[in-house]
Design an enzyme around this catalytic site. Structure first.
Site, PDB file in Angstrom:
ATOM      1  N   SER A   1       0.872  -1.177   0.000  1.00  0.00           N
ATOM      2  CA  SER A   1       0.000   0.000   0.000  1.00  0.00           C
ATOM      3  C   SER A   1       0.903   1.220   0.000  1.00  0.00           C
ATOM      4  CB  SER A   1      -0.865   0.010   1.259  1.00  0.00           C
ATOM      5  OG  SER A   1      -1.637  -1.153   1.307  1.00  0.00           O
TER       6      SER A   1
ATOM      7  N   ASP B   1      -8.597  -2.083   2.917  1.00  0.00           N
ATOM      8  CA  ASP B   1      -7.404  -2.432   2.134  1.00  0.00           C
ATOM      9  C   ASP B   1      -6.670  -3.443   3.023  1.00  0.00           C
ATOM     10  OD1 ASP B   1      -5.300  -2.377   0.316  1.00  0.00           O
ATOM     11  OD2 ASP B   1      -4.333  -0.654   1.236  1.00  0.00           O
TER      12      ASP B   1
HETATM   13  P1  FAD Z   1       7.005 -14.183   1.222  1.00  0.00           P
HETATM   14  O1  FAD Z   1       8.232 -14.770   0.683  1.00  0.00           O
HETATM   15  O2  FAD Z   1       5.869 -13.942   0.317  1.00  0.00           O
HETATM   16  O3  FAD Z   1       6.513 -15.043   2.449  1.00  0.00           O
HETATM   17  C1  FAD Z   1       5.276 -14.744   3.069  1.00  0.00           C
HETATM   18  C2  FAD Z   1       5.259 -15.346   4.458  1.00  0.00           C
HETATM   19  O4  FAD Z   1       5.384 -16.745   4.374  1.00  0.00           O
HETATM   20  C3  FAD Z   1       6.396 -14.850   5.330  1.00  0.00           C
HETATM   21  O5  FAD Z   1       5.909 -14.665   6.644  1.00  0.00           O
HETATM   22  C4  FAD Z   1       7.403 -15.951   5.297  1.00  0.00           C
HETATM   23  O6  FAD Z   1       8.170 -15.989   6.482  1.00  0.00           O
HETATM   24  C5  FAD Z   1       6.502 -17.173   5.125  1.00  0.00           C
HETATM   25  N1  FAD Z   1       7.178 -18.217   4.342  1.00  0.00           N
HETATM   26  C6  FAD Z   1       7.947 -18.044   3.253  1.00  0.00           C
HETATM   27  N2  FAD Z   1       8.441 -19.235   2.826  1.00  0.00           N
HETATM   28  C7  FAD Z   1       7.929 -20.171   3.665  1.00  0.00           C
HETATM   29  C8  FAD Z   1       8.087 -21.592   3.766  1.00  0.00           C
HETATM   30  N3  FAD Z   1       8.872 -22.268   2.933  1.00  0.00           N
HETATM   31  N4  FAD Z   1       7.428 -22.230   4.741  1.00  0.00           N
HETATM   32  C9  FAD Z   1       6.658 -21.546   5.628  1.00  0.00           C
HETATM   33  N5  FAD Z   1       6.493 -20.201   5.591  1.00  0.00           N
HETATM   34  C10 FAD Z   1       7.114 -19.532   4.624  1.00  0.00           C
HETATM   35  N6  FAD Z   1       3.071  -5.659   3.577  1.00  0.00           N
HETATM   36  C11 FAD Z   1       3.704  -4.646   4.226  1.00  0.00           C
HETATM   37  O7  FAD Z   1       4.669  -4.891   4.969  1.00  0.00           O
HETATM   38  N7  FAD Z   1       3.292  -3.348   4.064  1.00  0.00           N
HETATM   39  C12 FAD Z   1       2.257  -2.991   3.273  1.00  0.00           C
HETATM   40  O8  FAD Z   1       1.915  -1.805   3.167  1.00  0.00           O
HETATM   41  C13 FAD Z   1       1.585  -4.050   2.559  1.00  0.00           C
HETATM   42  N8  FAD Z   1       0.540  -3.765   1.736  1.00  0.00           N
HETATM   43  C14 FAD Z   1      -0.067  -4.778   1.054  1.00  0.00           C
HETATM   44  C15 FAD Z   1      -1.126  -4.470   0.197  1.00  0.00           C
HETATM   45  C16 FAD Z   1      -1.739  -5.478  -0.517  1.00  0.00           C
HETATM   46  C17 FAD Z   1      -2.870  -5.143  -1.447  1.00  0.00           C
HETATM   47  C18 FAD Z   1      -1.304  -6.813  -0.362  1.00  0.00           C
HETATM   48  C19 FAD Z   1      -1.970  -7.931  -1.119  1.00  0.00           C
HETATM   49  C20 FAD Z   1      -0.279  -7.125   0.493  1.00  0.00           C
HETATM   50  C21 FAD Z   1       0.359  -6.122   1.210  1.00  0.00           C
HETATM   51  N9  FAD Z   1       1.429  -6.415   2.053  1.00  0.00           N
HETATM   52  C22 FAD Z   1       2.040  -5.394   2.738  1.00  0.00           C
HETATM   53  C23 FAD Z   1       1.993  -7.789   2.166  1.00  0.00           C
HETATM   54  C24 FAD Z   1       3.120  -7.927   1.132  1.00  0.00           C
HETATM   55  O9  FAD Z   1       2.565  -7.959  -0.186  1.00  0.00           O
HETATM   56  C25 FAD Z   1       3.920  -9.223   1.279  1.00  0.00           C
HETATM   57  O10 FAD Z   1       3.043 -10.308   1.318  1.00  0.00           O
HETATM   58  C26 FAD Z   1       4.772  -9.247   2.513  1.00  0.00           C
HETATM   59  O11 FAD Z   1       5.635  -8.136   2.522  1.00  0.00           O
HETATM   60  C27 FAD Z   1       5.628 -10.524   2.558  1.00  0.00           C
HETATM   61  O12 FAD Z   1       6.367 -10.632   1.374  1.00  0.00           O
HETATM   62  P2  FAD Z   1       7.728 -11.442   1.305  1.00  0.00           P
HETATM   63  O13 FAD Z   1       8.033 -11.679  -0.129  1.00  0.00           O
HETATM   64  O14 FAD Z   1       8.771 -10.820   2.152  1.00  0.00           O
HETATM   65  O15 FAD Z   1       7.332 -12.812   1.994  1.00  0.00           O
END
Ligand code: FAD
Length: 694
Positions: free
Chosen positions: A445, A692
């Site tokens: 966001s 959101d």
């Molecule tokens: P990912 O790699 O996608 O992992 C997601 C979670 O799963 C993590 O907690 C990770 O530890 C866990 N995970 C990963 N691999 C494994 C595995 N092998 N086994 C078990 N667990 C696992 N986030 C914000 O911080 N700020 C925002 O303003 C924000 N706005 C958003 C708005 C929208 C519309 C949406 C859809 C999401 C928003 N998010 C926001 C969430 C953001 O998109 C991400 O999902 C978040 O930052 C995590 O991304 P990542 O790639 O670091 O984690």
């Protein structure tokens, strides 16, 4: 109705039971209908014509936002082919028009994997289908019929999240709509729940039942799983990692040619310079990074409340582990091209490219392991022990959950453990490309105001490093650790954890670090009248868009506009540590306007901030508690036409906040709770309540 038959592996079948009697006639009829399924020449641009040309009898459409529906569509198409010999293809809903949906031949199967997004909305790539098919009388090519889809045999699987109010709205509505338009459902409607964390298992049980229907009711015969590639990798010996034509992580041709060309979309990101990153948490326990993208030289626009998509890459340690697990460690820079063995296959990355590039930039190698994928790896195991182990975990849902899912393994880590470090070098790389989901951009966001800073887009990302209760190692989120690494590099600490210079150093050309992004427009918007009051509930990073809202209102006030009161309920663990943007809020608040509803307000007193800290004292305070304490204020503002916004955690917070809102309305207006809930619903339908949440 002409005799309809279906070709499977060993026998000739009539899966939909219309006439057809097997044997050579049915075989001939079936082939003929596959060759010319609609009995006419087809429009040439529609899916029916494409299927006809490619001799397909099953299409699996997907409406996908984060890639899960697309991934399941691909798995389903492959499994229907390998188990029953059906000729299958997947199709992105956005790539087709829908007028020819009434010309599907009766011996084809039309499947839909449909995710619901946000408030029960279709995903971006399904938006056009939705507008078309939900119209009172969709204009199909044949037109005029009361049951225009009579020849369509379909099944729908919905992907949703039960913590959202409109759970699986899209899957359910599409299923009902297709039936209402005359189509015949094969098997049952199915749905998966991301909120309960059971998406894969929900899909597997629906899929098994669906396969049973095909076998038992439609007479299809089955064979054991055999991997049949739809792509082939061909080594290119006269190119090297230094050759200018080889893709090294550039998302497309323009980027490879060094031309960054608008429009920047989900298919064409902007390589955007980052002008500032800084840490927002002060407790050294966790990290939350504020990132500012500089769009001044670029043709990219956003409006306050939109989302930014960040195109992440995998962490080097995971890239290395993956290449080692499959025996490509010493071949990481070898060049290959991808050849399609099936004209309908979608290859989501450009080639010629290298093993390292595909692993780093295009494959989602770090997510949780899929149980179904384990079962497909049985035949490729490097030892008897490893084979037994994948067979065992693949077959038992309970054992899989107890020993694997709860321990945060990713695929490479698990396979290396099961094989005692032996590489799984019999797994073809094409199998990995076909079966591992694509690395998807992550959405954030936007936390800046487009009115105040049209050329700066900021996001607020909390860094994901978690250890599950049974896990022995931390699990790193891909995008947020990528962002954290950029922050470290900008502070002069180069870690080498990510390839921050990107393809051919393009991410670090000039004096800035860049990252690929695009903007996704959102309906989460401030009222068009700046004078309308707003109430915002945003715990944790849920405060991100409200920073944008507040800065926008302040900017409008500065430029002479009359602005309404703003109330922000913010929550986090500690008043010292994870209190986001703590220093900024006092710029907009004043003791004198606390509790004041009517203006005039200025840019330095329009905001009233209520904080809830859950771990500062024995009593845990949440945003809902602060809303209750200020119920009179909330109600009075609502009666003055306030817009109410919620942002952040979808799993519990958003629902609890809505319930609290209904409680407040009920108490303050002396009406029963059910009536108050109806008022909240009405606010939603009139856009006075917007969410959101993720
Ligand atoms: P990912 O790699 O996608 O992992 C997601 C979670 O799963 C993590 O907690 C990770 O530890 C866990 N995970 C990963 N691999 C494994 C595995 N092998 N086994 C078990 N667990 C696992 N986030 C914000 O911080 N700020 C925002 O303003 C924000 N706005 C958003 C708005 C929208 C519309 C949406 C859809 C999401 C928003 N998010 C926001 C969430 C953001 O998109 C991400 O999902 C978040 O930052 C995590 O991304 P990542 O790639 O670091 O984690």
């Amino acid at each position: 109705v002409a005799a309809v038959a279906f070709v499977g592996y060993f026998v000739i079948m009539n899966i939909f039971g219309f006439g057809g009697d097997g044997g050579q006639d049915a075989f001939t009829a079936s082939l003929a209908s596959v060759n010319n399924p609609s009995g006419d020449s087809g429009s040439g641009s529609g899916v029916v014509a494409k299927m006809q040309k490619a001799k397909k009898n099953v299409v699996v459409f997907y409406g996908s936002q984060t890639g899960t529906a697309e991934d399941l569509a691909s798995k389903l198409a492959k499994e229907l082919h390998s188990r029953f010999g059906l000729s299958t293809m997947t199709a992105d809903l956005e790539d087709y028009e829908y007028e020819d949906f009434d010309t599907f031949p009766e011996d084809t199967l039309v499947l839909f994997m449909m995710a619901s997004y946000g408030e029960g909305e279709p995903t971006d790539n399904a938006a056009n289908l939705w507008t078309f098919i939900m119209e009172d009388a969709p204009e199909f090519s044949n037109g005029g019929d009361m049951k225009p889809l009579e020849s369509m045999h379909f099944a729908v699987f919905g992907l949703g999240n039960s913590t959202y109010e409109h759970y699986n709205a899209i899957g359910r509505q599409l299923d009902a709509r297709l039936e209402a338009l005359g189509a015949t459902r094969v098997g049952k409607y199915g749905e998966g729940d991301d909120g309960a964390g059971t998406m894969e298992e929900d899909y597997l049980s629906w899929k098994e039942e669906f396969m049973t229907t095909l076998r038992e009711e439609r007479g299809l015969q089955e064979r054991d799983y055999v991997y049949e590639p739809t792509i082939e990798l061909e080594d290119v010996y006269d190119l090297s990692v230094d050759s200018p034509d080889v893709y090294l992580g550039e998302p497309n041709k323009n980027h490879l040619a060094g031309i960054s060309k608008a429009p920047f979309t989900a298919h064409n990101p902007l390589l955007c310079p980052i002008k500032d990153t800084h840490e927002l948490f002060k407790d050294n326990k966790r990290n939350c990074v504020h990132v500012e993208f500089d769009t001044s030289d670029e043709n990219i626009r956003y409006t306050t409340g939109d989302h930014l998509a960040f195109w992440c890459q995998n962490e080097s340690i995971e890239v290395d582990r993956f290449l080692k697990a499959f025996g490509y460690e010493n071949r990481r820079d070898d060049v290959f091209v991808v050849k399609k063995l099936d004209s309908t296959t979608n290859v989501r990355f450009p080639s010629p490219t290298t093993f390292d590039t595909v692993t780093r930039f295009f494959l989602g190698i770090n997510g949780p392991v899929s149980r179904q994928l384990l079962t497909q790896l049985v035949g490729f195991a490097p030892s008897k022990e490893a084979e037994d182990a994948v067979r065992k975990y693949g077959a038992s849902k309970d054992m899989f959950h107890e020993s694997i899912a709860s321990k945060n393994y990713n695929l490479a880590r698990l396979l290396l453990e099961l094989s005692n470090g032996k590489p799984w070098d019999r797994v073809p790389f094409s199998f990995l490309i076909e079966n591992i989901p694509h690395l998807q951009p992550r959405y954030y966001s936007i936390s800046s105001s487009s009115a105040e800073q049209p050329n700066t887009v900021s996001i607020t990302a909390v860094v994901e490093r978690n250890r599950g209760p049974d896990a022995d190692f931390d699990c790193h989120g891909v995008a947020t650790n990528n962002i954290f690494d950029i922050k470290e590099a900008m502070a002069g600490k180069t870690t080498g954890n990510f390839k921050l210079d990107g393809a051919r150093g393009s991410y670090t050309k000039g004096d800035a670090i860049r990252a690929p992004i695009h903007i996704r427009h959102s309906n989460f918007k401030l009222p068009s009248k700046a004078g309308a009051p707003i109430i915002m509930v945003g715990p944790g990073t849920g405060v991100a868009p409200f920073r944008g809202f507040i800065r926008e209102r302040a900017h409008l006030a500065k430029s002479g506009k009359e602005i309404g009161k703003a109330v922000l309920f913010f929550g986090c663990r500690h008043s010292k540590g994870d209190f986001l943007y703590e220093e900024e809020w006092p710029n907009y608040t004043s003791e004198e306007t606390v509790g004041k509803i009517d203006g005039p307000f200025t840019e330095s007193n329009f905001l009233e901030l209520h904080t809830a800290f859950s771990r500062d004292s024995d009593k845990k305070y949440y945003v809902q508690d602060r809303m209750r304490e200020n119920s009179k204020l909330v109600n009075e503002l609502l009666l003055k036409g306030a817009y109410f916004y919620v942002c952040g955690d979808a799993s519990r917070m958003a629902r609890e906040v809505q319930t609290t809102l209904a409680e407040i309305i009920s108490k303050e207006r002396g009406i029963d709770f059910d009536e108050a809930e109806r008022i909240v619903k009405k606010m939603k339908s009139r856009n006075l309540l917007q969410e959101d949440v993720w």
